[in-house]
Motif scaffolding. Sequence first.
Motif, PDB file in Angstrom:
ATOM      1  N   ASP A   1       9.964  -3.036  -7.314  1.00 20.74           N
ATOM      2  CA  ASP A   1      11.058  -3.995  -7.464  1.00 20.74           C
ATOM      3  C   ASP A   1      12.400  -3.278  -7.617  1.00 20.74           C
ATOM      4  OD1 ASP A   1       9.542  -6.242  -7.237  1.00 20.74           O
ATOM      5  OD2 ASP A   1       9.526  -6.740  -9.364  1.00 20.74           O
ATOM      6  N   ASP A   2      13.416  -3.784  -6.967  1.00 21.06           N
ATOM      7  CA  ASP A   2      14.804  -3.315  -7.102  1.00 21.06           C
ATOM      8  C   ASP A   2      14.976  -1.821  -6.839  1.00 21.06           C
ATOM      9  OD1 ASP A   2      15.521  -5.923  -7.831  1.00 21.06           O
ATOM     10  OD2 ASP A   2      15.024  -5.515  -9.926  1.00 21.06           O
TER      11      ASP A   2
ATOM     12  N   ARG B   1       1.956  -9.715  -7.390  1.00 19.00           N
ATOM     13  CA  ARG B   1       2.769  -8.861  -8.261  1.00 19.00           C
ATOM     14  C   ARG B   1       1.821  -8.088  -9.178  1.00 19.00           C
ATOM     15  NH1 ARG B   1       7.672  -9.658  -7.160  1.00 19.00           N
ATOM     16  NH2 ARG B   1       8.609  -8.621  -8.933  1.00 19.00           N
TER      17      ARG B   1
ATOM     18  N   ARG C   1       5.543  -2.157  -2.962  1.00 18.86           N
ATOM     19  CA  ARG C   1       7.001  -2.090  -2.965  1.00 18.86           C
ATOM     20  C   ARG C   1       7.476  -2.222  -4.407  1.00 18.86           C
ATOM     21  NH1 ARG C   1      10.656  -2.710   0.963  1.00 18.86           N
ATOM     22  NH2 ARG C   1       9.178  -3.728   2.344  1.00 18.86           N
TER      23      ARG C   1
ATOM     24  N   GLU D   1       6.853  -2.785 -12.181  1.00 19.16           N
ATOM     25  CA  GLU D   1       6.374  -3.963 -11.454  1.00 19.16           C
ATOM     26  C   GLU D   1       6.578  -3.769  -9.954  1.00 19.16           C
ATOM     27  OE1 GLU D   1       6.698  -8.800 -11.698  1.00 19.16           O
ATOM     28  OE2 GLU D   1       7.244  -7.575 -13.426  1.00 19.16           O
ATOM     29  N   CYS D   2       5.534  -4.074  -9.183  1.00 15.93           N
ATOM     30  CA  CYS D   2       5.541  -3.894  -7.728  1.00 15.93           C
ATOM     31  C   CYS D   2       4.921  -5.103  -7.055  1.00 15.93           C
ATOM     32  CB  CYS D   2       4.731  -2.650  -7.343  1.00 15.93           C
ATOM     33  SG  CYS D   2       5.305  -1.125  -8.099  1.00 15.93           S
ATOM     34  N   VAL D   3       5.076  -5.163  -5.737  1.00 11.86           N
ATOM     35  CA  VAL D   3       4.483  -6.223  -4.932  1.00 11.86           C
ATOM     36  C   VAL D   3       3.560  -5.579  -3.902  1.00 11.86           C
ATOM     37  CG1 VAL D   3       4.964  -8.096  -3.305  1.00 11.86           C
ATOM     38  CG2 VAL D   3       6.521  -7.679  -5.211  1.00 11.86           C
TER      39      VAL D   3
END
Length: 168
Positions: free
Chosen positions: A90-91, A34, A88, A52-54
Amino acid sequence: RTVGQGVKNDLLKVTNLTKTKYLPSVLPLYVGMRVLLYAKNSVRYGLMNGCECVVEKIFFSQLEDVSLHEGRPNPVQLQYMPSAVLLRADDADWQLPPEALPRLPNAVDRRGLFLLRHEGAYCRHEHAMLQTLARGRVKEKTISLRYRRFQLPIVPASVRTVYAAQGE
């Protein structure tokens, strides 16, 4: 202007965040990690500072010998900065057109996926040098260097400034 190897080594050791545009000098990175964006990539899609991303995939530099890292359970130190990272958000409910992403299998969920490339930021560094004068006298001279530092504009999500934590 070219600089000597000693000055280059000093620049690589700079870890003061105010001198490195608040990006860390070492970035741990792994698939599934993350991270927080540290740049304004796209306001339209909500890809701004603090998003926030992955990490979905790391694209290694063409100069990196990837075979050295395959199948290794322990962390490795890359010799070259990755050329890009697939993240990616988030949401996210948006999806970029296929030509904006690298080739992916059809079964991959493309919602929130985007490619992040490294960026350059100009920094300044003061470097002290000793200058030998006549009759063995030594004088300290300070030179100011302006250089461009390339970095992926992300930080680990576990790292937050007090200001950012208060905002949450």
